[in-house]
Design a protein around this motif. Structure first.
Motif, PDB file in Angstrom:
ATOM      1  N   PHE A 199      -3.318   1.365   1.500  1.00  0.00           N
ATOM      2  CA  PHE A 199      -3.982   0.090   1.091  1.00  0.00           C
ATOM      3  C   PHE A 199      -4.541  -0.746   2.133  1.00  0.00           C
ATOM      4  O   PHE A 199      -5.298  -1.768   1.639  1.00  0.00           O
ATOM      5  CB  PHE A 199      -2.497  -0.605   0.774  1.00  0.00           C
ATOM      6  CG  PHE A 199      -1.602  -0.123  -0.824  1.00  0.00           C
ATOM      7  CD1 PHE A 199      -1.775  -0.747  -1.860  1.00  0.00           C
ATOM      8  CD2 PHE A 199      -0.871   1.119  -0.532  1.00  0.00           C
ATOM      9  CE1 PHE A 199      -1.420  -0.149  -3.088  1.00  0.00           C
ATOM     10  CE2 PHE A 199      -0.140   1.536  -1.674  1.00  0.00           C
ATOM     11  CZ  PHE A 199      -0.624   0.968  -2.815  1.00  0.00           C
ATOM     12  N   ALA A 200      -4.289  -0.606   3.200  1.00  0.00           N
ATOM     13  CA  ALA A 200      -4.925  -1.402   4.286  1.00  0.00           C
ATOM     14  C   ALA A 200      -4.951  -0.601   5.450  1.00  0.00           C
ATOM     15  O   ALA A 200      -3.788   0.035   5.686  1.00  0.00           O
ATOM     16  CB  ALA A 200      -4.613  -2.903   4.194  1.00  0.00           C
ATOM     17  N   PRO A 201      -5.638  -0.919   6.565  1.00  0.00           N
ATOM     18  CA  PRO A 201      -5.342  -0.220   7.550  1.00  0.00           C
ATOM     19  C   PRO A 201      -4.090  -0.584   8.388  1.00  0.00           C
ATOM     20  O   PRO A 201      -3.434  -1.562   8.001  1.00  0.00           O
ATOM     21  CB  PRO A 201      -6.391  -0.903   8.801  1.00  0.00           C
ATOM     22  CG  PRO A 201      -7.592  -1.362   7.899  1.00  0.00           C
ATOM     23  CD  PRO A 201      -6.892  -1.628   6.495  1.00  0.00           C
ATOM     24  N   ALA A 202      -3.493   0.300   9.046  1.00  0.00           N
ATOM     25  CA  ALA A 202      -2.176   0.095   9.894  1.00  0.00           C
ATOM     26  C   ALA A 202      -2.143  -1.180  10.501  1.00  0.00           C
ATOM     27  O   ALA A 202      -3.038  -1.655  11.420  1.00  0.00           O
ATOM     28  CB  ALA A 202      -1.859   1.181  10.829  1.00  0.00           C
ATOM     29  N   GLY A 203      -1.019  -2.007  10.344  1.00  0.00           N
ATOM     30  CA  GLY A 203      -0.632  -3.351  11.115  1.00  0.00           C
ATOM     31  C   GLY A 203      -1.282  -4.425  10.718  1.00  0.00           C
ATOM     32  O   GLY A 203      -1.014  -5.534  11.257  1.00  0.00           O
ATOM     33  N   VAL A 204      -2.159  -4.424   9.588  1.00  0.00           N
ATOM     34  CA  VAL A 204      -2.678  -5.647   9.127  1.00  0.00           C
ATOM     35  C   VAL A 204      -1.951  -6.207   8.160  1.00  0.00           C
ATOM     36  O   VAL A 204      -0.800  -5.851   7.638  1.00  0.00           O
ATOM     37  CB  VAL A 204      -4.248  -5.413   8.277  1.00  0.00           C
ATOM     38  CG1 VAL A 204      -5.130  -4.823   9.323  1.00  0.00           C
ATOM     39  CG2 VAL A 204      -3.894  -4.649   7.036  1.00  0.00           C
ATOM     40  N   GLN A 205      -1.851  -7.611   8.060  1.00  0.00           N
ATOM     41  CA  GLN A 205      -1.245  -8.706   7.307  1.00  0.00           C
ATOM     42  C   GLN A 205      -1.767  -8.976   5.817  1.00  0.00           C
ATOM     43  O   GLN A 205      -1.054  -9.021   5.077  1.00  0.00           O
ATOM     44  CB  GLN A 205      -0.832  -9.755   7.743  1.00  0.00           C
ATOM     45  CG  GLN A 205      -0.124  -9.695   9.357  1.00  0.00           C
ATOM     46  CD  GLN A 205       0.100 -11.174  10.037  1.00  0.00           C
ATOM     47  OE1 GLN A 205      -1.030 -11.924  10.177  1.00  0.00           O
ATOM     48  NE2 GLN A 205       1.163 -11.480  10.370  1.00  0.00           N
ATOM     49  N   GLU A 206      -3.227  -8.716   5.636  1.00  0.00           N
ATOM     50  CA  GLU A 206      -3.748  -9.123   4.421  1.00  0.00           C
ATOM     51  C   GLU A 206      -3.884  -7.858   3.656  1.00  0.00           C
ATOM     52  O   GLU A 206      -4.240  -6.824   3.725  1.00  0.00           O
ATOM     53  CB  GLU A 206      -4.877  -9.775   4.587  1.00  0.00           C
ATOM     54  CG  GLU A 206      -5.234 -10.859   5.501  1.00  0.00           C
ATOM     55  CD  GLU A 206      -5.542 -10.622   6.862  1.00  0.00           C
ATOM     56  OE1 GLU A 206      -5.386 -11.581   7.819  1.00  0.00           O
ATOM     57  OE2 GLU A 206      -5.388  -9.330   7.327  1.00  0.00           O
ATOM     58  N   LEU A 207      -2.791  -7.953   2.223  1.00  0.00           N
ATOM     59  CA  LEU A 207      -2.772  -6.825   1.702  1.00  0.00           C
ATOM     60  C   LEU A 207      -2.871  -7.099   0.335  1.00  0.00           C
ATOM     61  O   LEU A 207      -2.960  -8.098  -0.179  1.00  0.00           O
ATOM     62  CB  LEU A 207      -1.219  -6.303   1.841  1.00  0.00           C
ATOM     63  CG  LEU A 207      -0.636  -5.791   3.102  1.00  0.00           C
ATOM     64  CD1 LEU A 207       0.855  -5.425   3.062  1.00  0.00           C
ATOM     65  CD2 LEU A 207      -1.820  -4.472   3.724  1.00  0.00           C
ATOM     66  N   ALA A 208      -3.300  -5.860  -0.514  1.00  0.00           N
ATOM     67  CA  ALA A 208      -3.624  -6.115  -1.825  1.00  0.00           C
ATOM     68  C   ALA A 208      -2.463  -5.096  -2.429  1.00  0.00           C
ATOM     69  O   ALA A 208      -2.251  -4.072  -2.130  1.00  0.00           O
ATOM     70  CB  ALA A 208      -5.199  -5.534  -2.385  1.00  0.00           C
ATOM     71  N   VAL A 209      -2.182  -5.500  -3.761  1.00  0.00           N
ATOM     72  CA  VAL A 209      -1.047  -4.471  -4.283  1.00  0.00           C
ATOM     73  C   VAL A 209      -1.811  -3.310  -5.063  1.00  0.00           C
ATOM     74  O   VAL A 209      -0.828  -2.692  -5.657  1.00  0.00           O
ATOM     75  CB  VAL A 209      -0.343  -5.519  -5.395  1.00  0.00           C
ATOM     76  CG1 VAL A 209       0.336  -6.497  -4.747  1.00  0.00           C
ATOM     77  CG2 VAL A 209      -1.022  -6.030  -6.340  1.00  0.00           C
ATOM     78  N   ARG A 210      -2.912  -3.137  -4.997  1.00  0.00           N
ATOM     79  CA  ARG A 210      -3.445  -2.035  -5.594  1.00  0.00           C
ATOM     80  C   ARG A 210      -4.516  -1.397  -4.466  1.00  0.00           C
ATOM     81  O   ARG A 210      -5.227  -2.320  -3.814  1.00  0.00           O
ATOM     82  CB  ARG A 210      -4.385  -2.567  -6.845  1.00  0.00           C
ATOM     83  CG  ARG A 210      -3.323  -2.670  -8.047  1.00  0.00           C
ATOM     84  CD  ARG A 210      -4.169  -2.734  -9.250  1.00  0.00           C
ATOM     85  NE  ARG A 210      -5.352  -3.695  -9.536  1.00  0.00           N
ATOM     86  CZ  ARG A 210      -6.248  -3.866 -10.191  1.00  0.00           C
ATOM     87  NH1 ARG A 210      -6.043  -3.079 -11.238  1.00  0.00           N
ATOM     88  NH2 ARG A 210      -7.233  -4.810  -9.998  1.00  0.00           N
ATOM     89  N   ALA A 211      -4.559  -0.001  -4.458  1.00  0.00           N
ATOM     90  CA  ALA A 211      -5.327   0.416  -3.513  1.00  0.00           C
ATOM     91  C   ALA A 211      -6.413   1.101  -4.406  1.00  0.00           C
ATOM     92  O   ALA A 211      -6.617   1.342  -5.688  1.00  0.00           O
ATOM     93  CB  ALA A 211      -4.667   1.767  -2.887  1.00  0.00           C
ATOM     94  N   GLY A 212      -7.672   1.476  -3.764  1.00  0.00           N
ATOM     95  CA  GLY A 212      -8.922   1.853  -4.424  1.00  0.00           C
ATOM     96  C   GLY A 212     -10.169   1.219  -4.126  1.00  0.00           C
ATOM     97  O   GLY A 212     -10.117   0.406  -3.141  1.00  0.00           O
ATOM     98  N   HIS A 213     -10.996   1.235  -4.844  1.00  0.00           N
ATOM     99  CA  HIS A 213     -12.305   0.650  -4.654  1.00  0.00           C
ATOM    100  C   HIS A 213     -12.687  -0.111  -6.228  1.00  0.00           C
ATOM    101  O   HIS A 213     -12.404   0.222  -7.351  1.00  0.00           O
ATOM    102  CB  HIS A 213     -13.255   1.572  -3.887  1.00  0.00           C
ATOM    103  CG  HIS A 213     -13.677   2.682  -4.783  1.00  0.00           C
ATOM    104  ND1 HIS A 213     -13.158   3.652  -4.604  1.00  0.00           N
ATOM    105  CD2 HIS A 213     -14.807   2.848  -5.928  1.00  0.00           C
ATOM    106  CE1 HIS A 213     -13.640   4.860  -5.533  1.00  0.00           C
ATOM    107  NE2 HIS A 213     -14.639   4.173  -6.047  1.00  0.00           N
ATOM    108  N   VAL A 214     -13.854  -0.892  -5.854  1.00  0.00           N
ATOM    109  CA  VAL A 214     -14.508  -1.458  -7.203  1.00  0.00           C
ATOM    110  C   VAL A 214     -15.305  -0.242  -7.868  1.00  0.00           C
ATOM    111  O   VAL A 214     -16.184   0.553  -7.051  1.00  0.00           O
ATOM    112  CB  VAL A 214     -15.541  -2.706  -6.830  1.00  0.00           C
ATOM    113  CG1 VAL A 214     -16.281  -3.256  -7.908  1.00  0.00           C
ATOM    114  CG2 VAL A 214     -14.814  -3.707  -6.106  1.00  0.00           C
ATOM    115  N   PRO A 215     -15.274  -0.171  -9.073  1.00  0.00           N
ATOM    116  CA  PRO A 215     -16.014   0.944  -9.792  1.00  0.00           C
ATOM    117  C   PRO A 215     -17.448   0.791  -9.524  1.00  0.00           C
ATOM    118  O   PRO A 215     -18.188  -0.406  -9.669  1.00  0.00           O
ATOM    119  CB  PRO A 215     -15.714   0.534 -11.151  1.00  0.00           C
ATOM    120  CG  PRO A 215     -14.248  -0.174 -11.084  1.00  0.00           C
ATOM    121  CD  PRO A 215     -14.142  -0.860  -9.958  1.00  0.00           C
ATOM    122  N   GLY A 216     -18.041   1.990  -9.384  1.00  0.00           N
ATOM    123  CA  GLY A 216     -19.522   2.058  -8.878  1.00  0.00           C
ATOM    124  C   GLY A 216     -19.772   1.731  -7.498  1.00  0.00           C
ATOM    125  O   GLY A 216     -21.160   1.932  -7.056  1.00  0.00           O
ATOM    126  N   ALA A 217     -18.990   1.360  -6.732  1.00  0.00           N
ATOM    127  CA  ALA A 217     -19.320   1.251  -5.191  1.00  0.00           C
ATOM    128  C   ALA A 217     -19.313   2.145  -4.679  1.00  0.00           C
ATOM    129  O   ALA A 217     -18.820   3.332  -4.822  1.00  0.00           O
ATOM    130  CB  ALA A 217     -18.132   0.334  -4.489  1.00  0.00           C
TER     131      ALA A 217
END
Length: 307
Positions: A199-217
């Protein structure tokens, strides 16, 4: 192979033989050699934008003013960039005038210094450059640092109106993901973030509840753009790197990461070095991945577990 390069110093045009395209001051980059030789120039205003607490205080390049990314360059109430009046006041306090050459540098591979360069560009500050390689290169070369802090003579810079064409928002990115093929999208995070394995690099505080990427990126991790010493690769190498995934300057591009700092580094490479039409999505994955009703691509198929 040596090339001939022209630059102006003290009103005199000088012809210099240099070993690479970035060995002296360019339109947007300065080398560590150039900076050390020009530290006493009163028109050079040096600003450090580091993210790790205490880095500036433990030692910084002589004459540098410290701008703190999470308080000075952002609105601390709204999730937004710093306001015009506050930013103008900060720059005047740092000694920046209309005829200054501003050199930005910082820790963590210049991520937040590049964020600073993006903010400077939004407010149309002229003659802003990045120290190629940042603090890491300066320190690795054992160049001098100081703990002395000296107040600068106040500057007279007057900021223009913000140029928001350099910035993308959630609505813009969603529109590109769903129905616009005339824009390119570049996700500059790690391959594991892009594929949704983490979901995010280890140890970071800013998270999203979903993982992945923007379609087409497409995925071009920011580190692909730098050499071993943290300086940018050559212009030709950068062209080849991005052209390999279809980013060749033929259409506008939006770059994003997790909170907008790593993508600022790629924005700098694409916009300043290659001259492409690029916008930075500073809301990035923490906004997009937390938004309700927007599409994502998650190759790994991970699902947030609430931990």
């Amino acid at each position: 192979m040596s090339v001939k390069t022209l630059f102006s110093r003290a009103g005199i045009l000088v012809l210099v033989a240099v070993s690479s395209w970035s060995s002296i001051a360019s339109d947007f980059l300065v080398s560590t050699d150039w900076l050390e030789k020009n530290l006493q120039d009163p028109k050079v205003r040096l600003i450090e934008v580091s993210v790790n607490p205490g880095v500036y205080e433990r030692g910084h390049i002589a004459g540098a003013t410290n701008l703190v990314w999470h308080t000075d360059l952002v609105d601390t109430v709204k999730r937004d960039i710093v306001g015009k009046e506050q930013f103008q006041q900060l720059l005047r306090k740092a000694g920046v005038s209309s005829d200054s050459t501003v050199v930005l540098y910082g820790d963590t591979n210049n991520w937040f210094a590049a964020w600073g360069a993006w903010i400077f560009d939004i407010y149309q500050v002229p003659n802003v450059k990045l120290l190629d390689g940042g603090r890491s290169k300066w320190e690795a070369e054992k160049r001098p640092l100081t703990i002395a802090q000296k107040a600068a003579k106040p500057g007279n810079i007057t900021l223009g109106e913000p140029d928001y064409s350099l910035r993308a928002g959630l609505k813009d990115v969603l529109e590109i993901a769903e129905k616009r093929s005339d824009y390119g999208l570049v996700d500059i995070r790690s391959k594991d973030e892009y594929e949704g394995k983490i979901f995010a690099p280890a140890g970071v505080q800013e998270l999203a509840v979903r993982a992945g990427h923007v379609p087409g990126a497409v995925n071009v991790p920011w580190g692909s753009a730098v050499a071993a010493d943290g300086s940018f690769k050559s212009k030709e190498e950068l062209k080849q790197l991005y052209a390999a995934v279809g980013i060749d300057g033929s259409k506008p591009v939006v770059v994003y990461c997790r909170i907008g700092e790593r993508s600022s580094h790629t924005w700098f490479a694409l916009k300043k070095i290659l001259g492409y039409d690029v916008r930075n999505y500073d809301g990035s994955w923490t906004e997009y991945g937390n938004s309700v009703g927007v599409p994502i691509t998650n190759v790994a198929g991970t699902v947030w577990g609430g931990k």
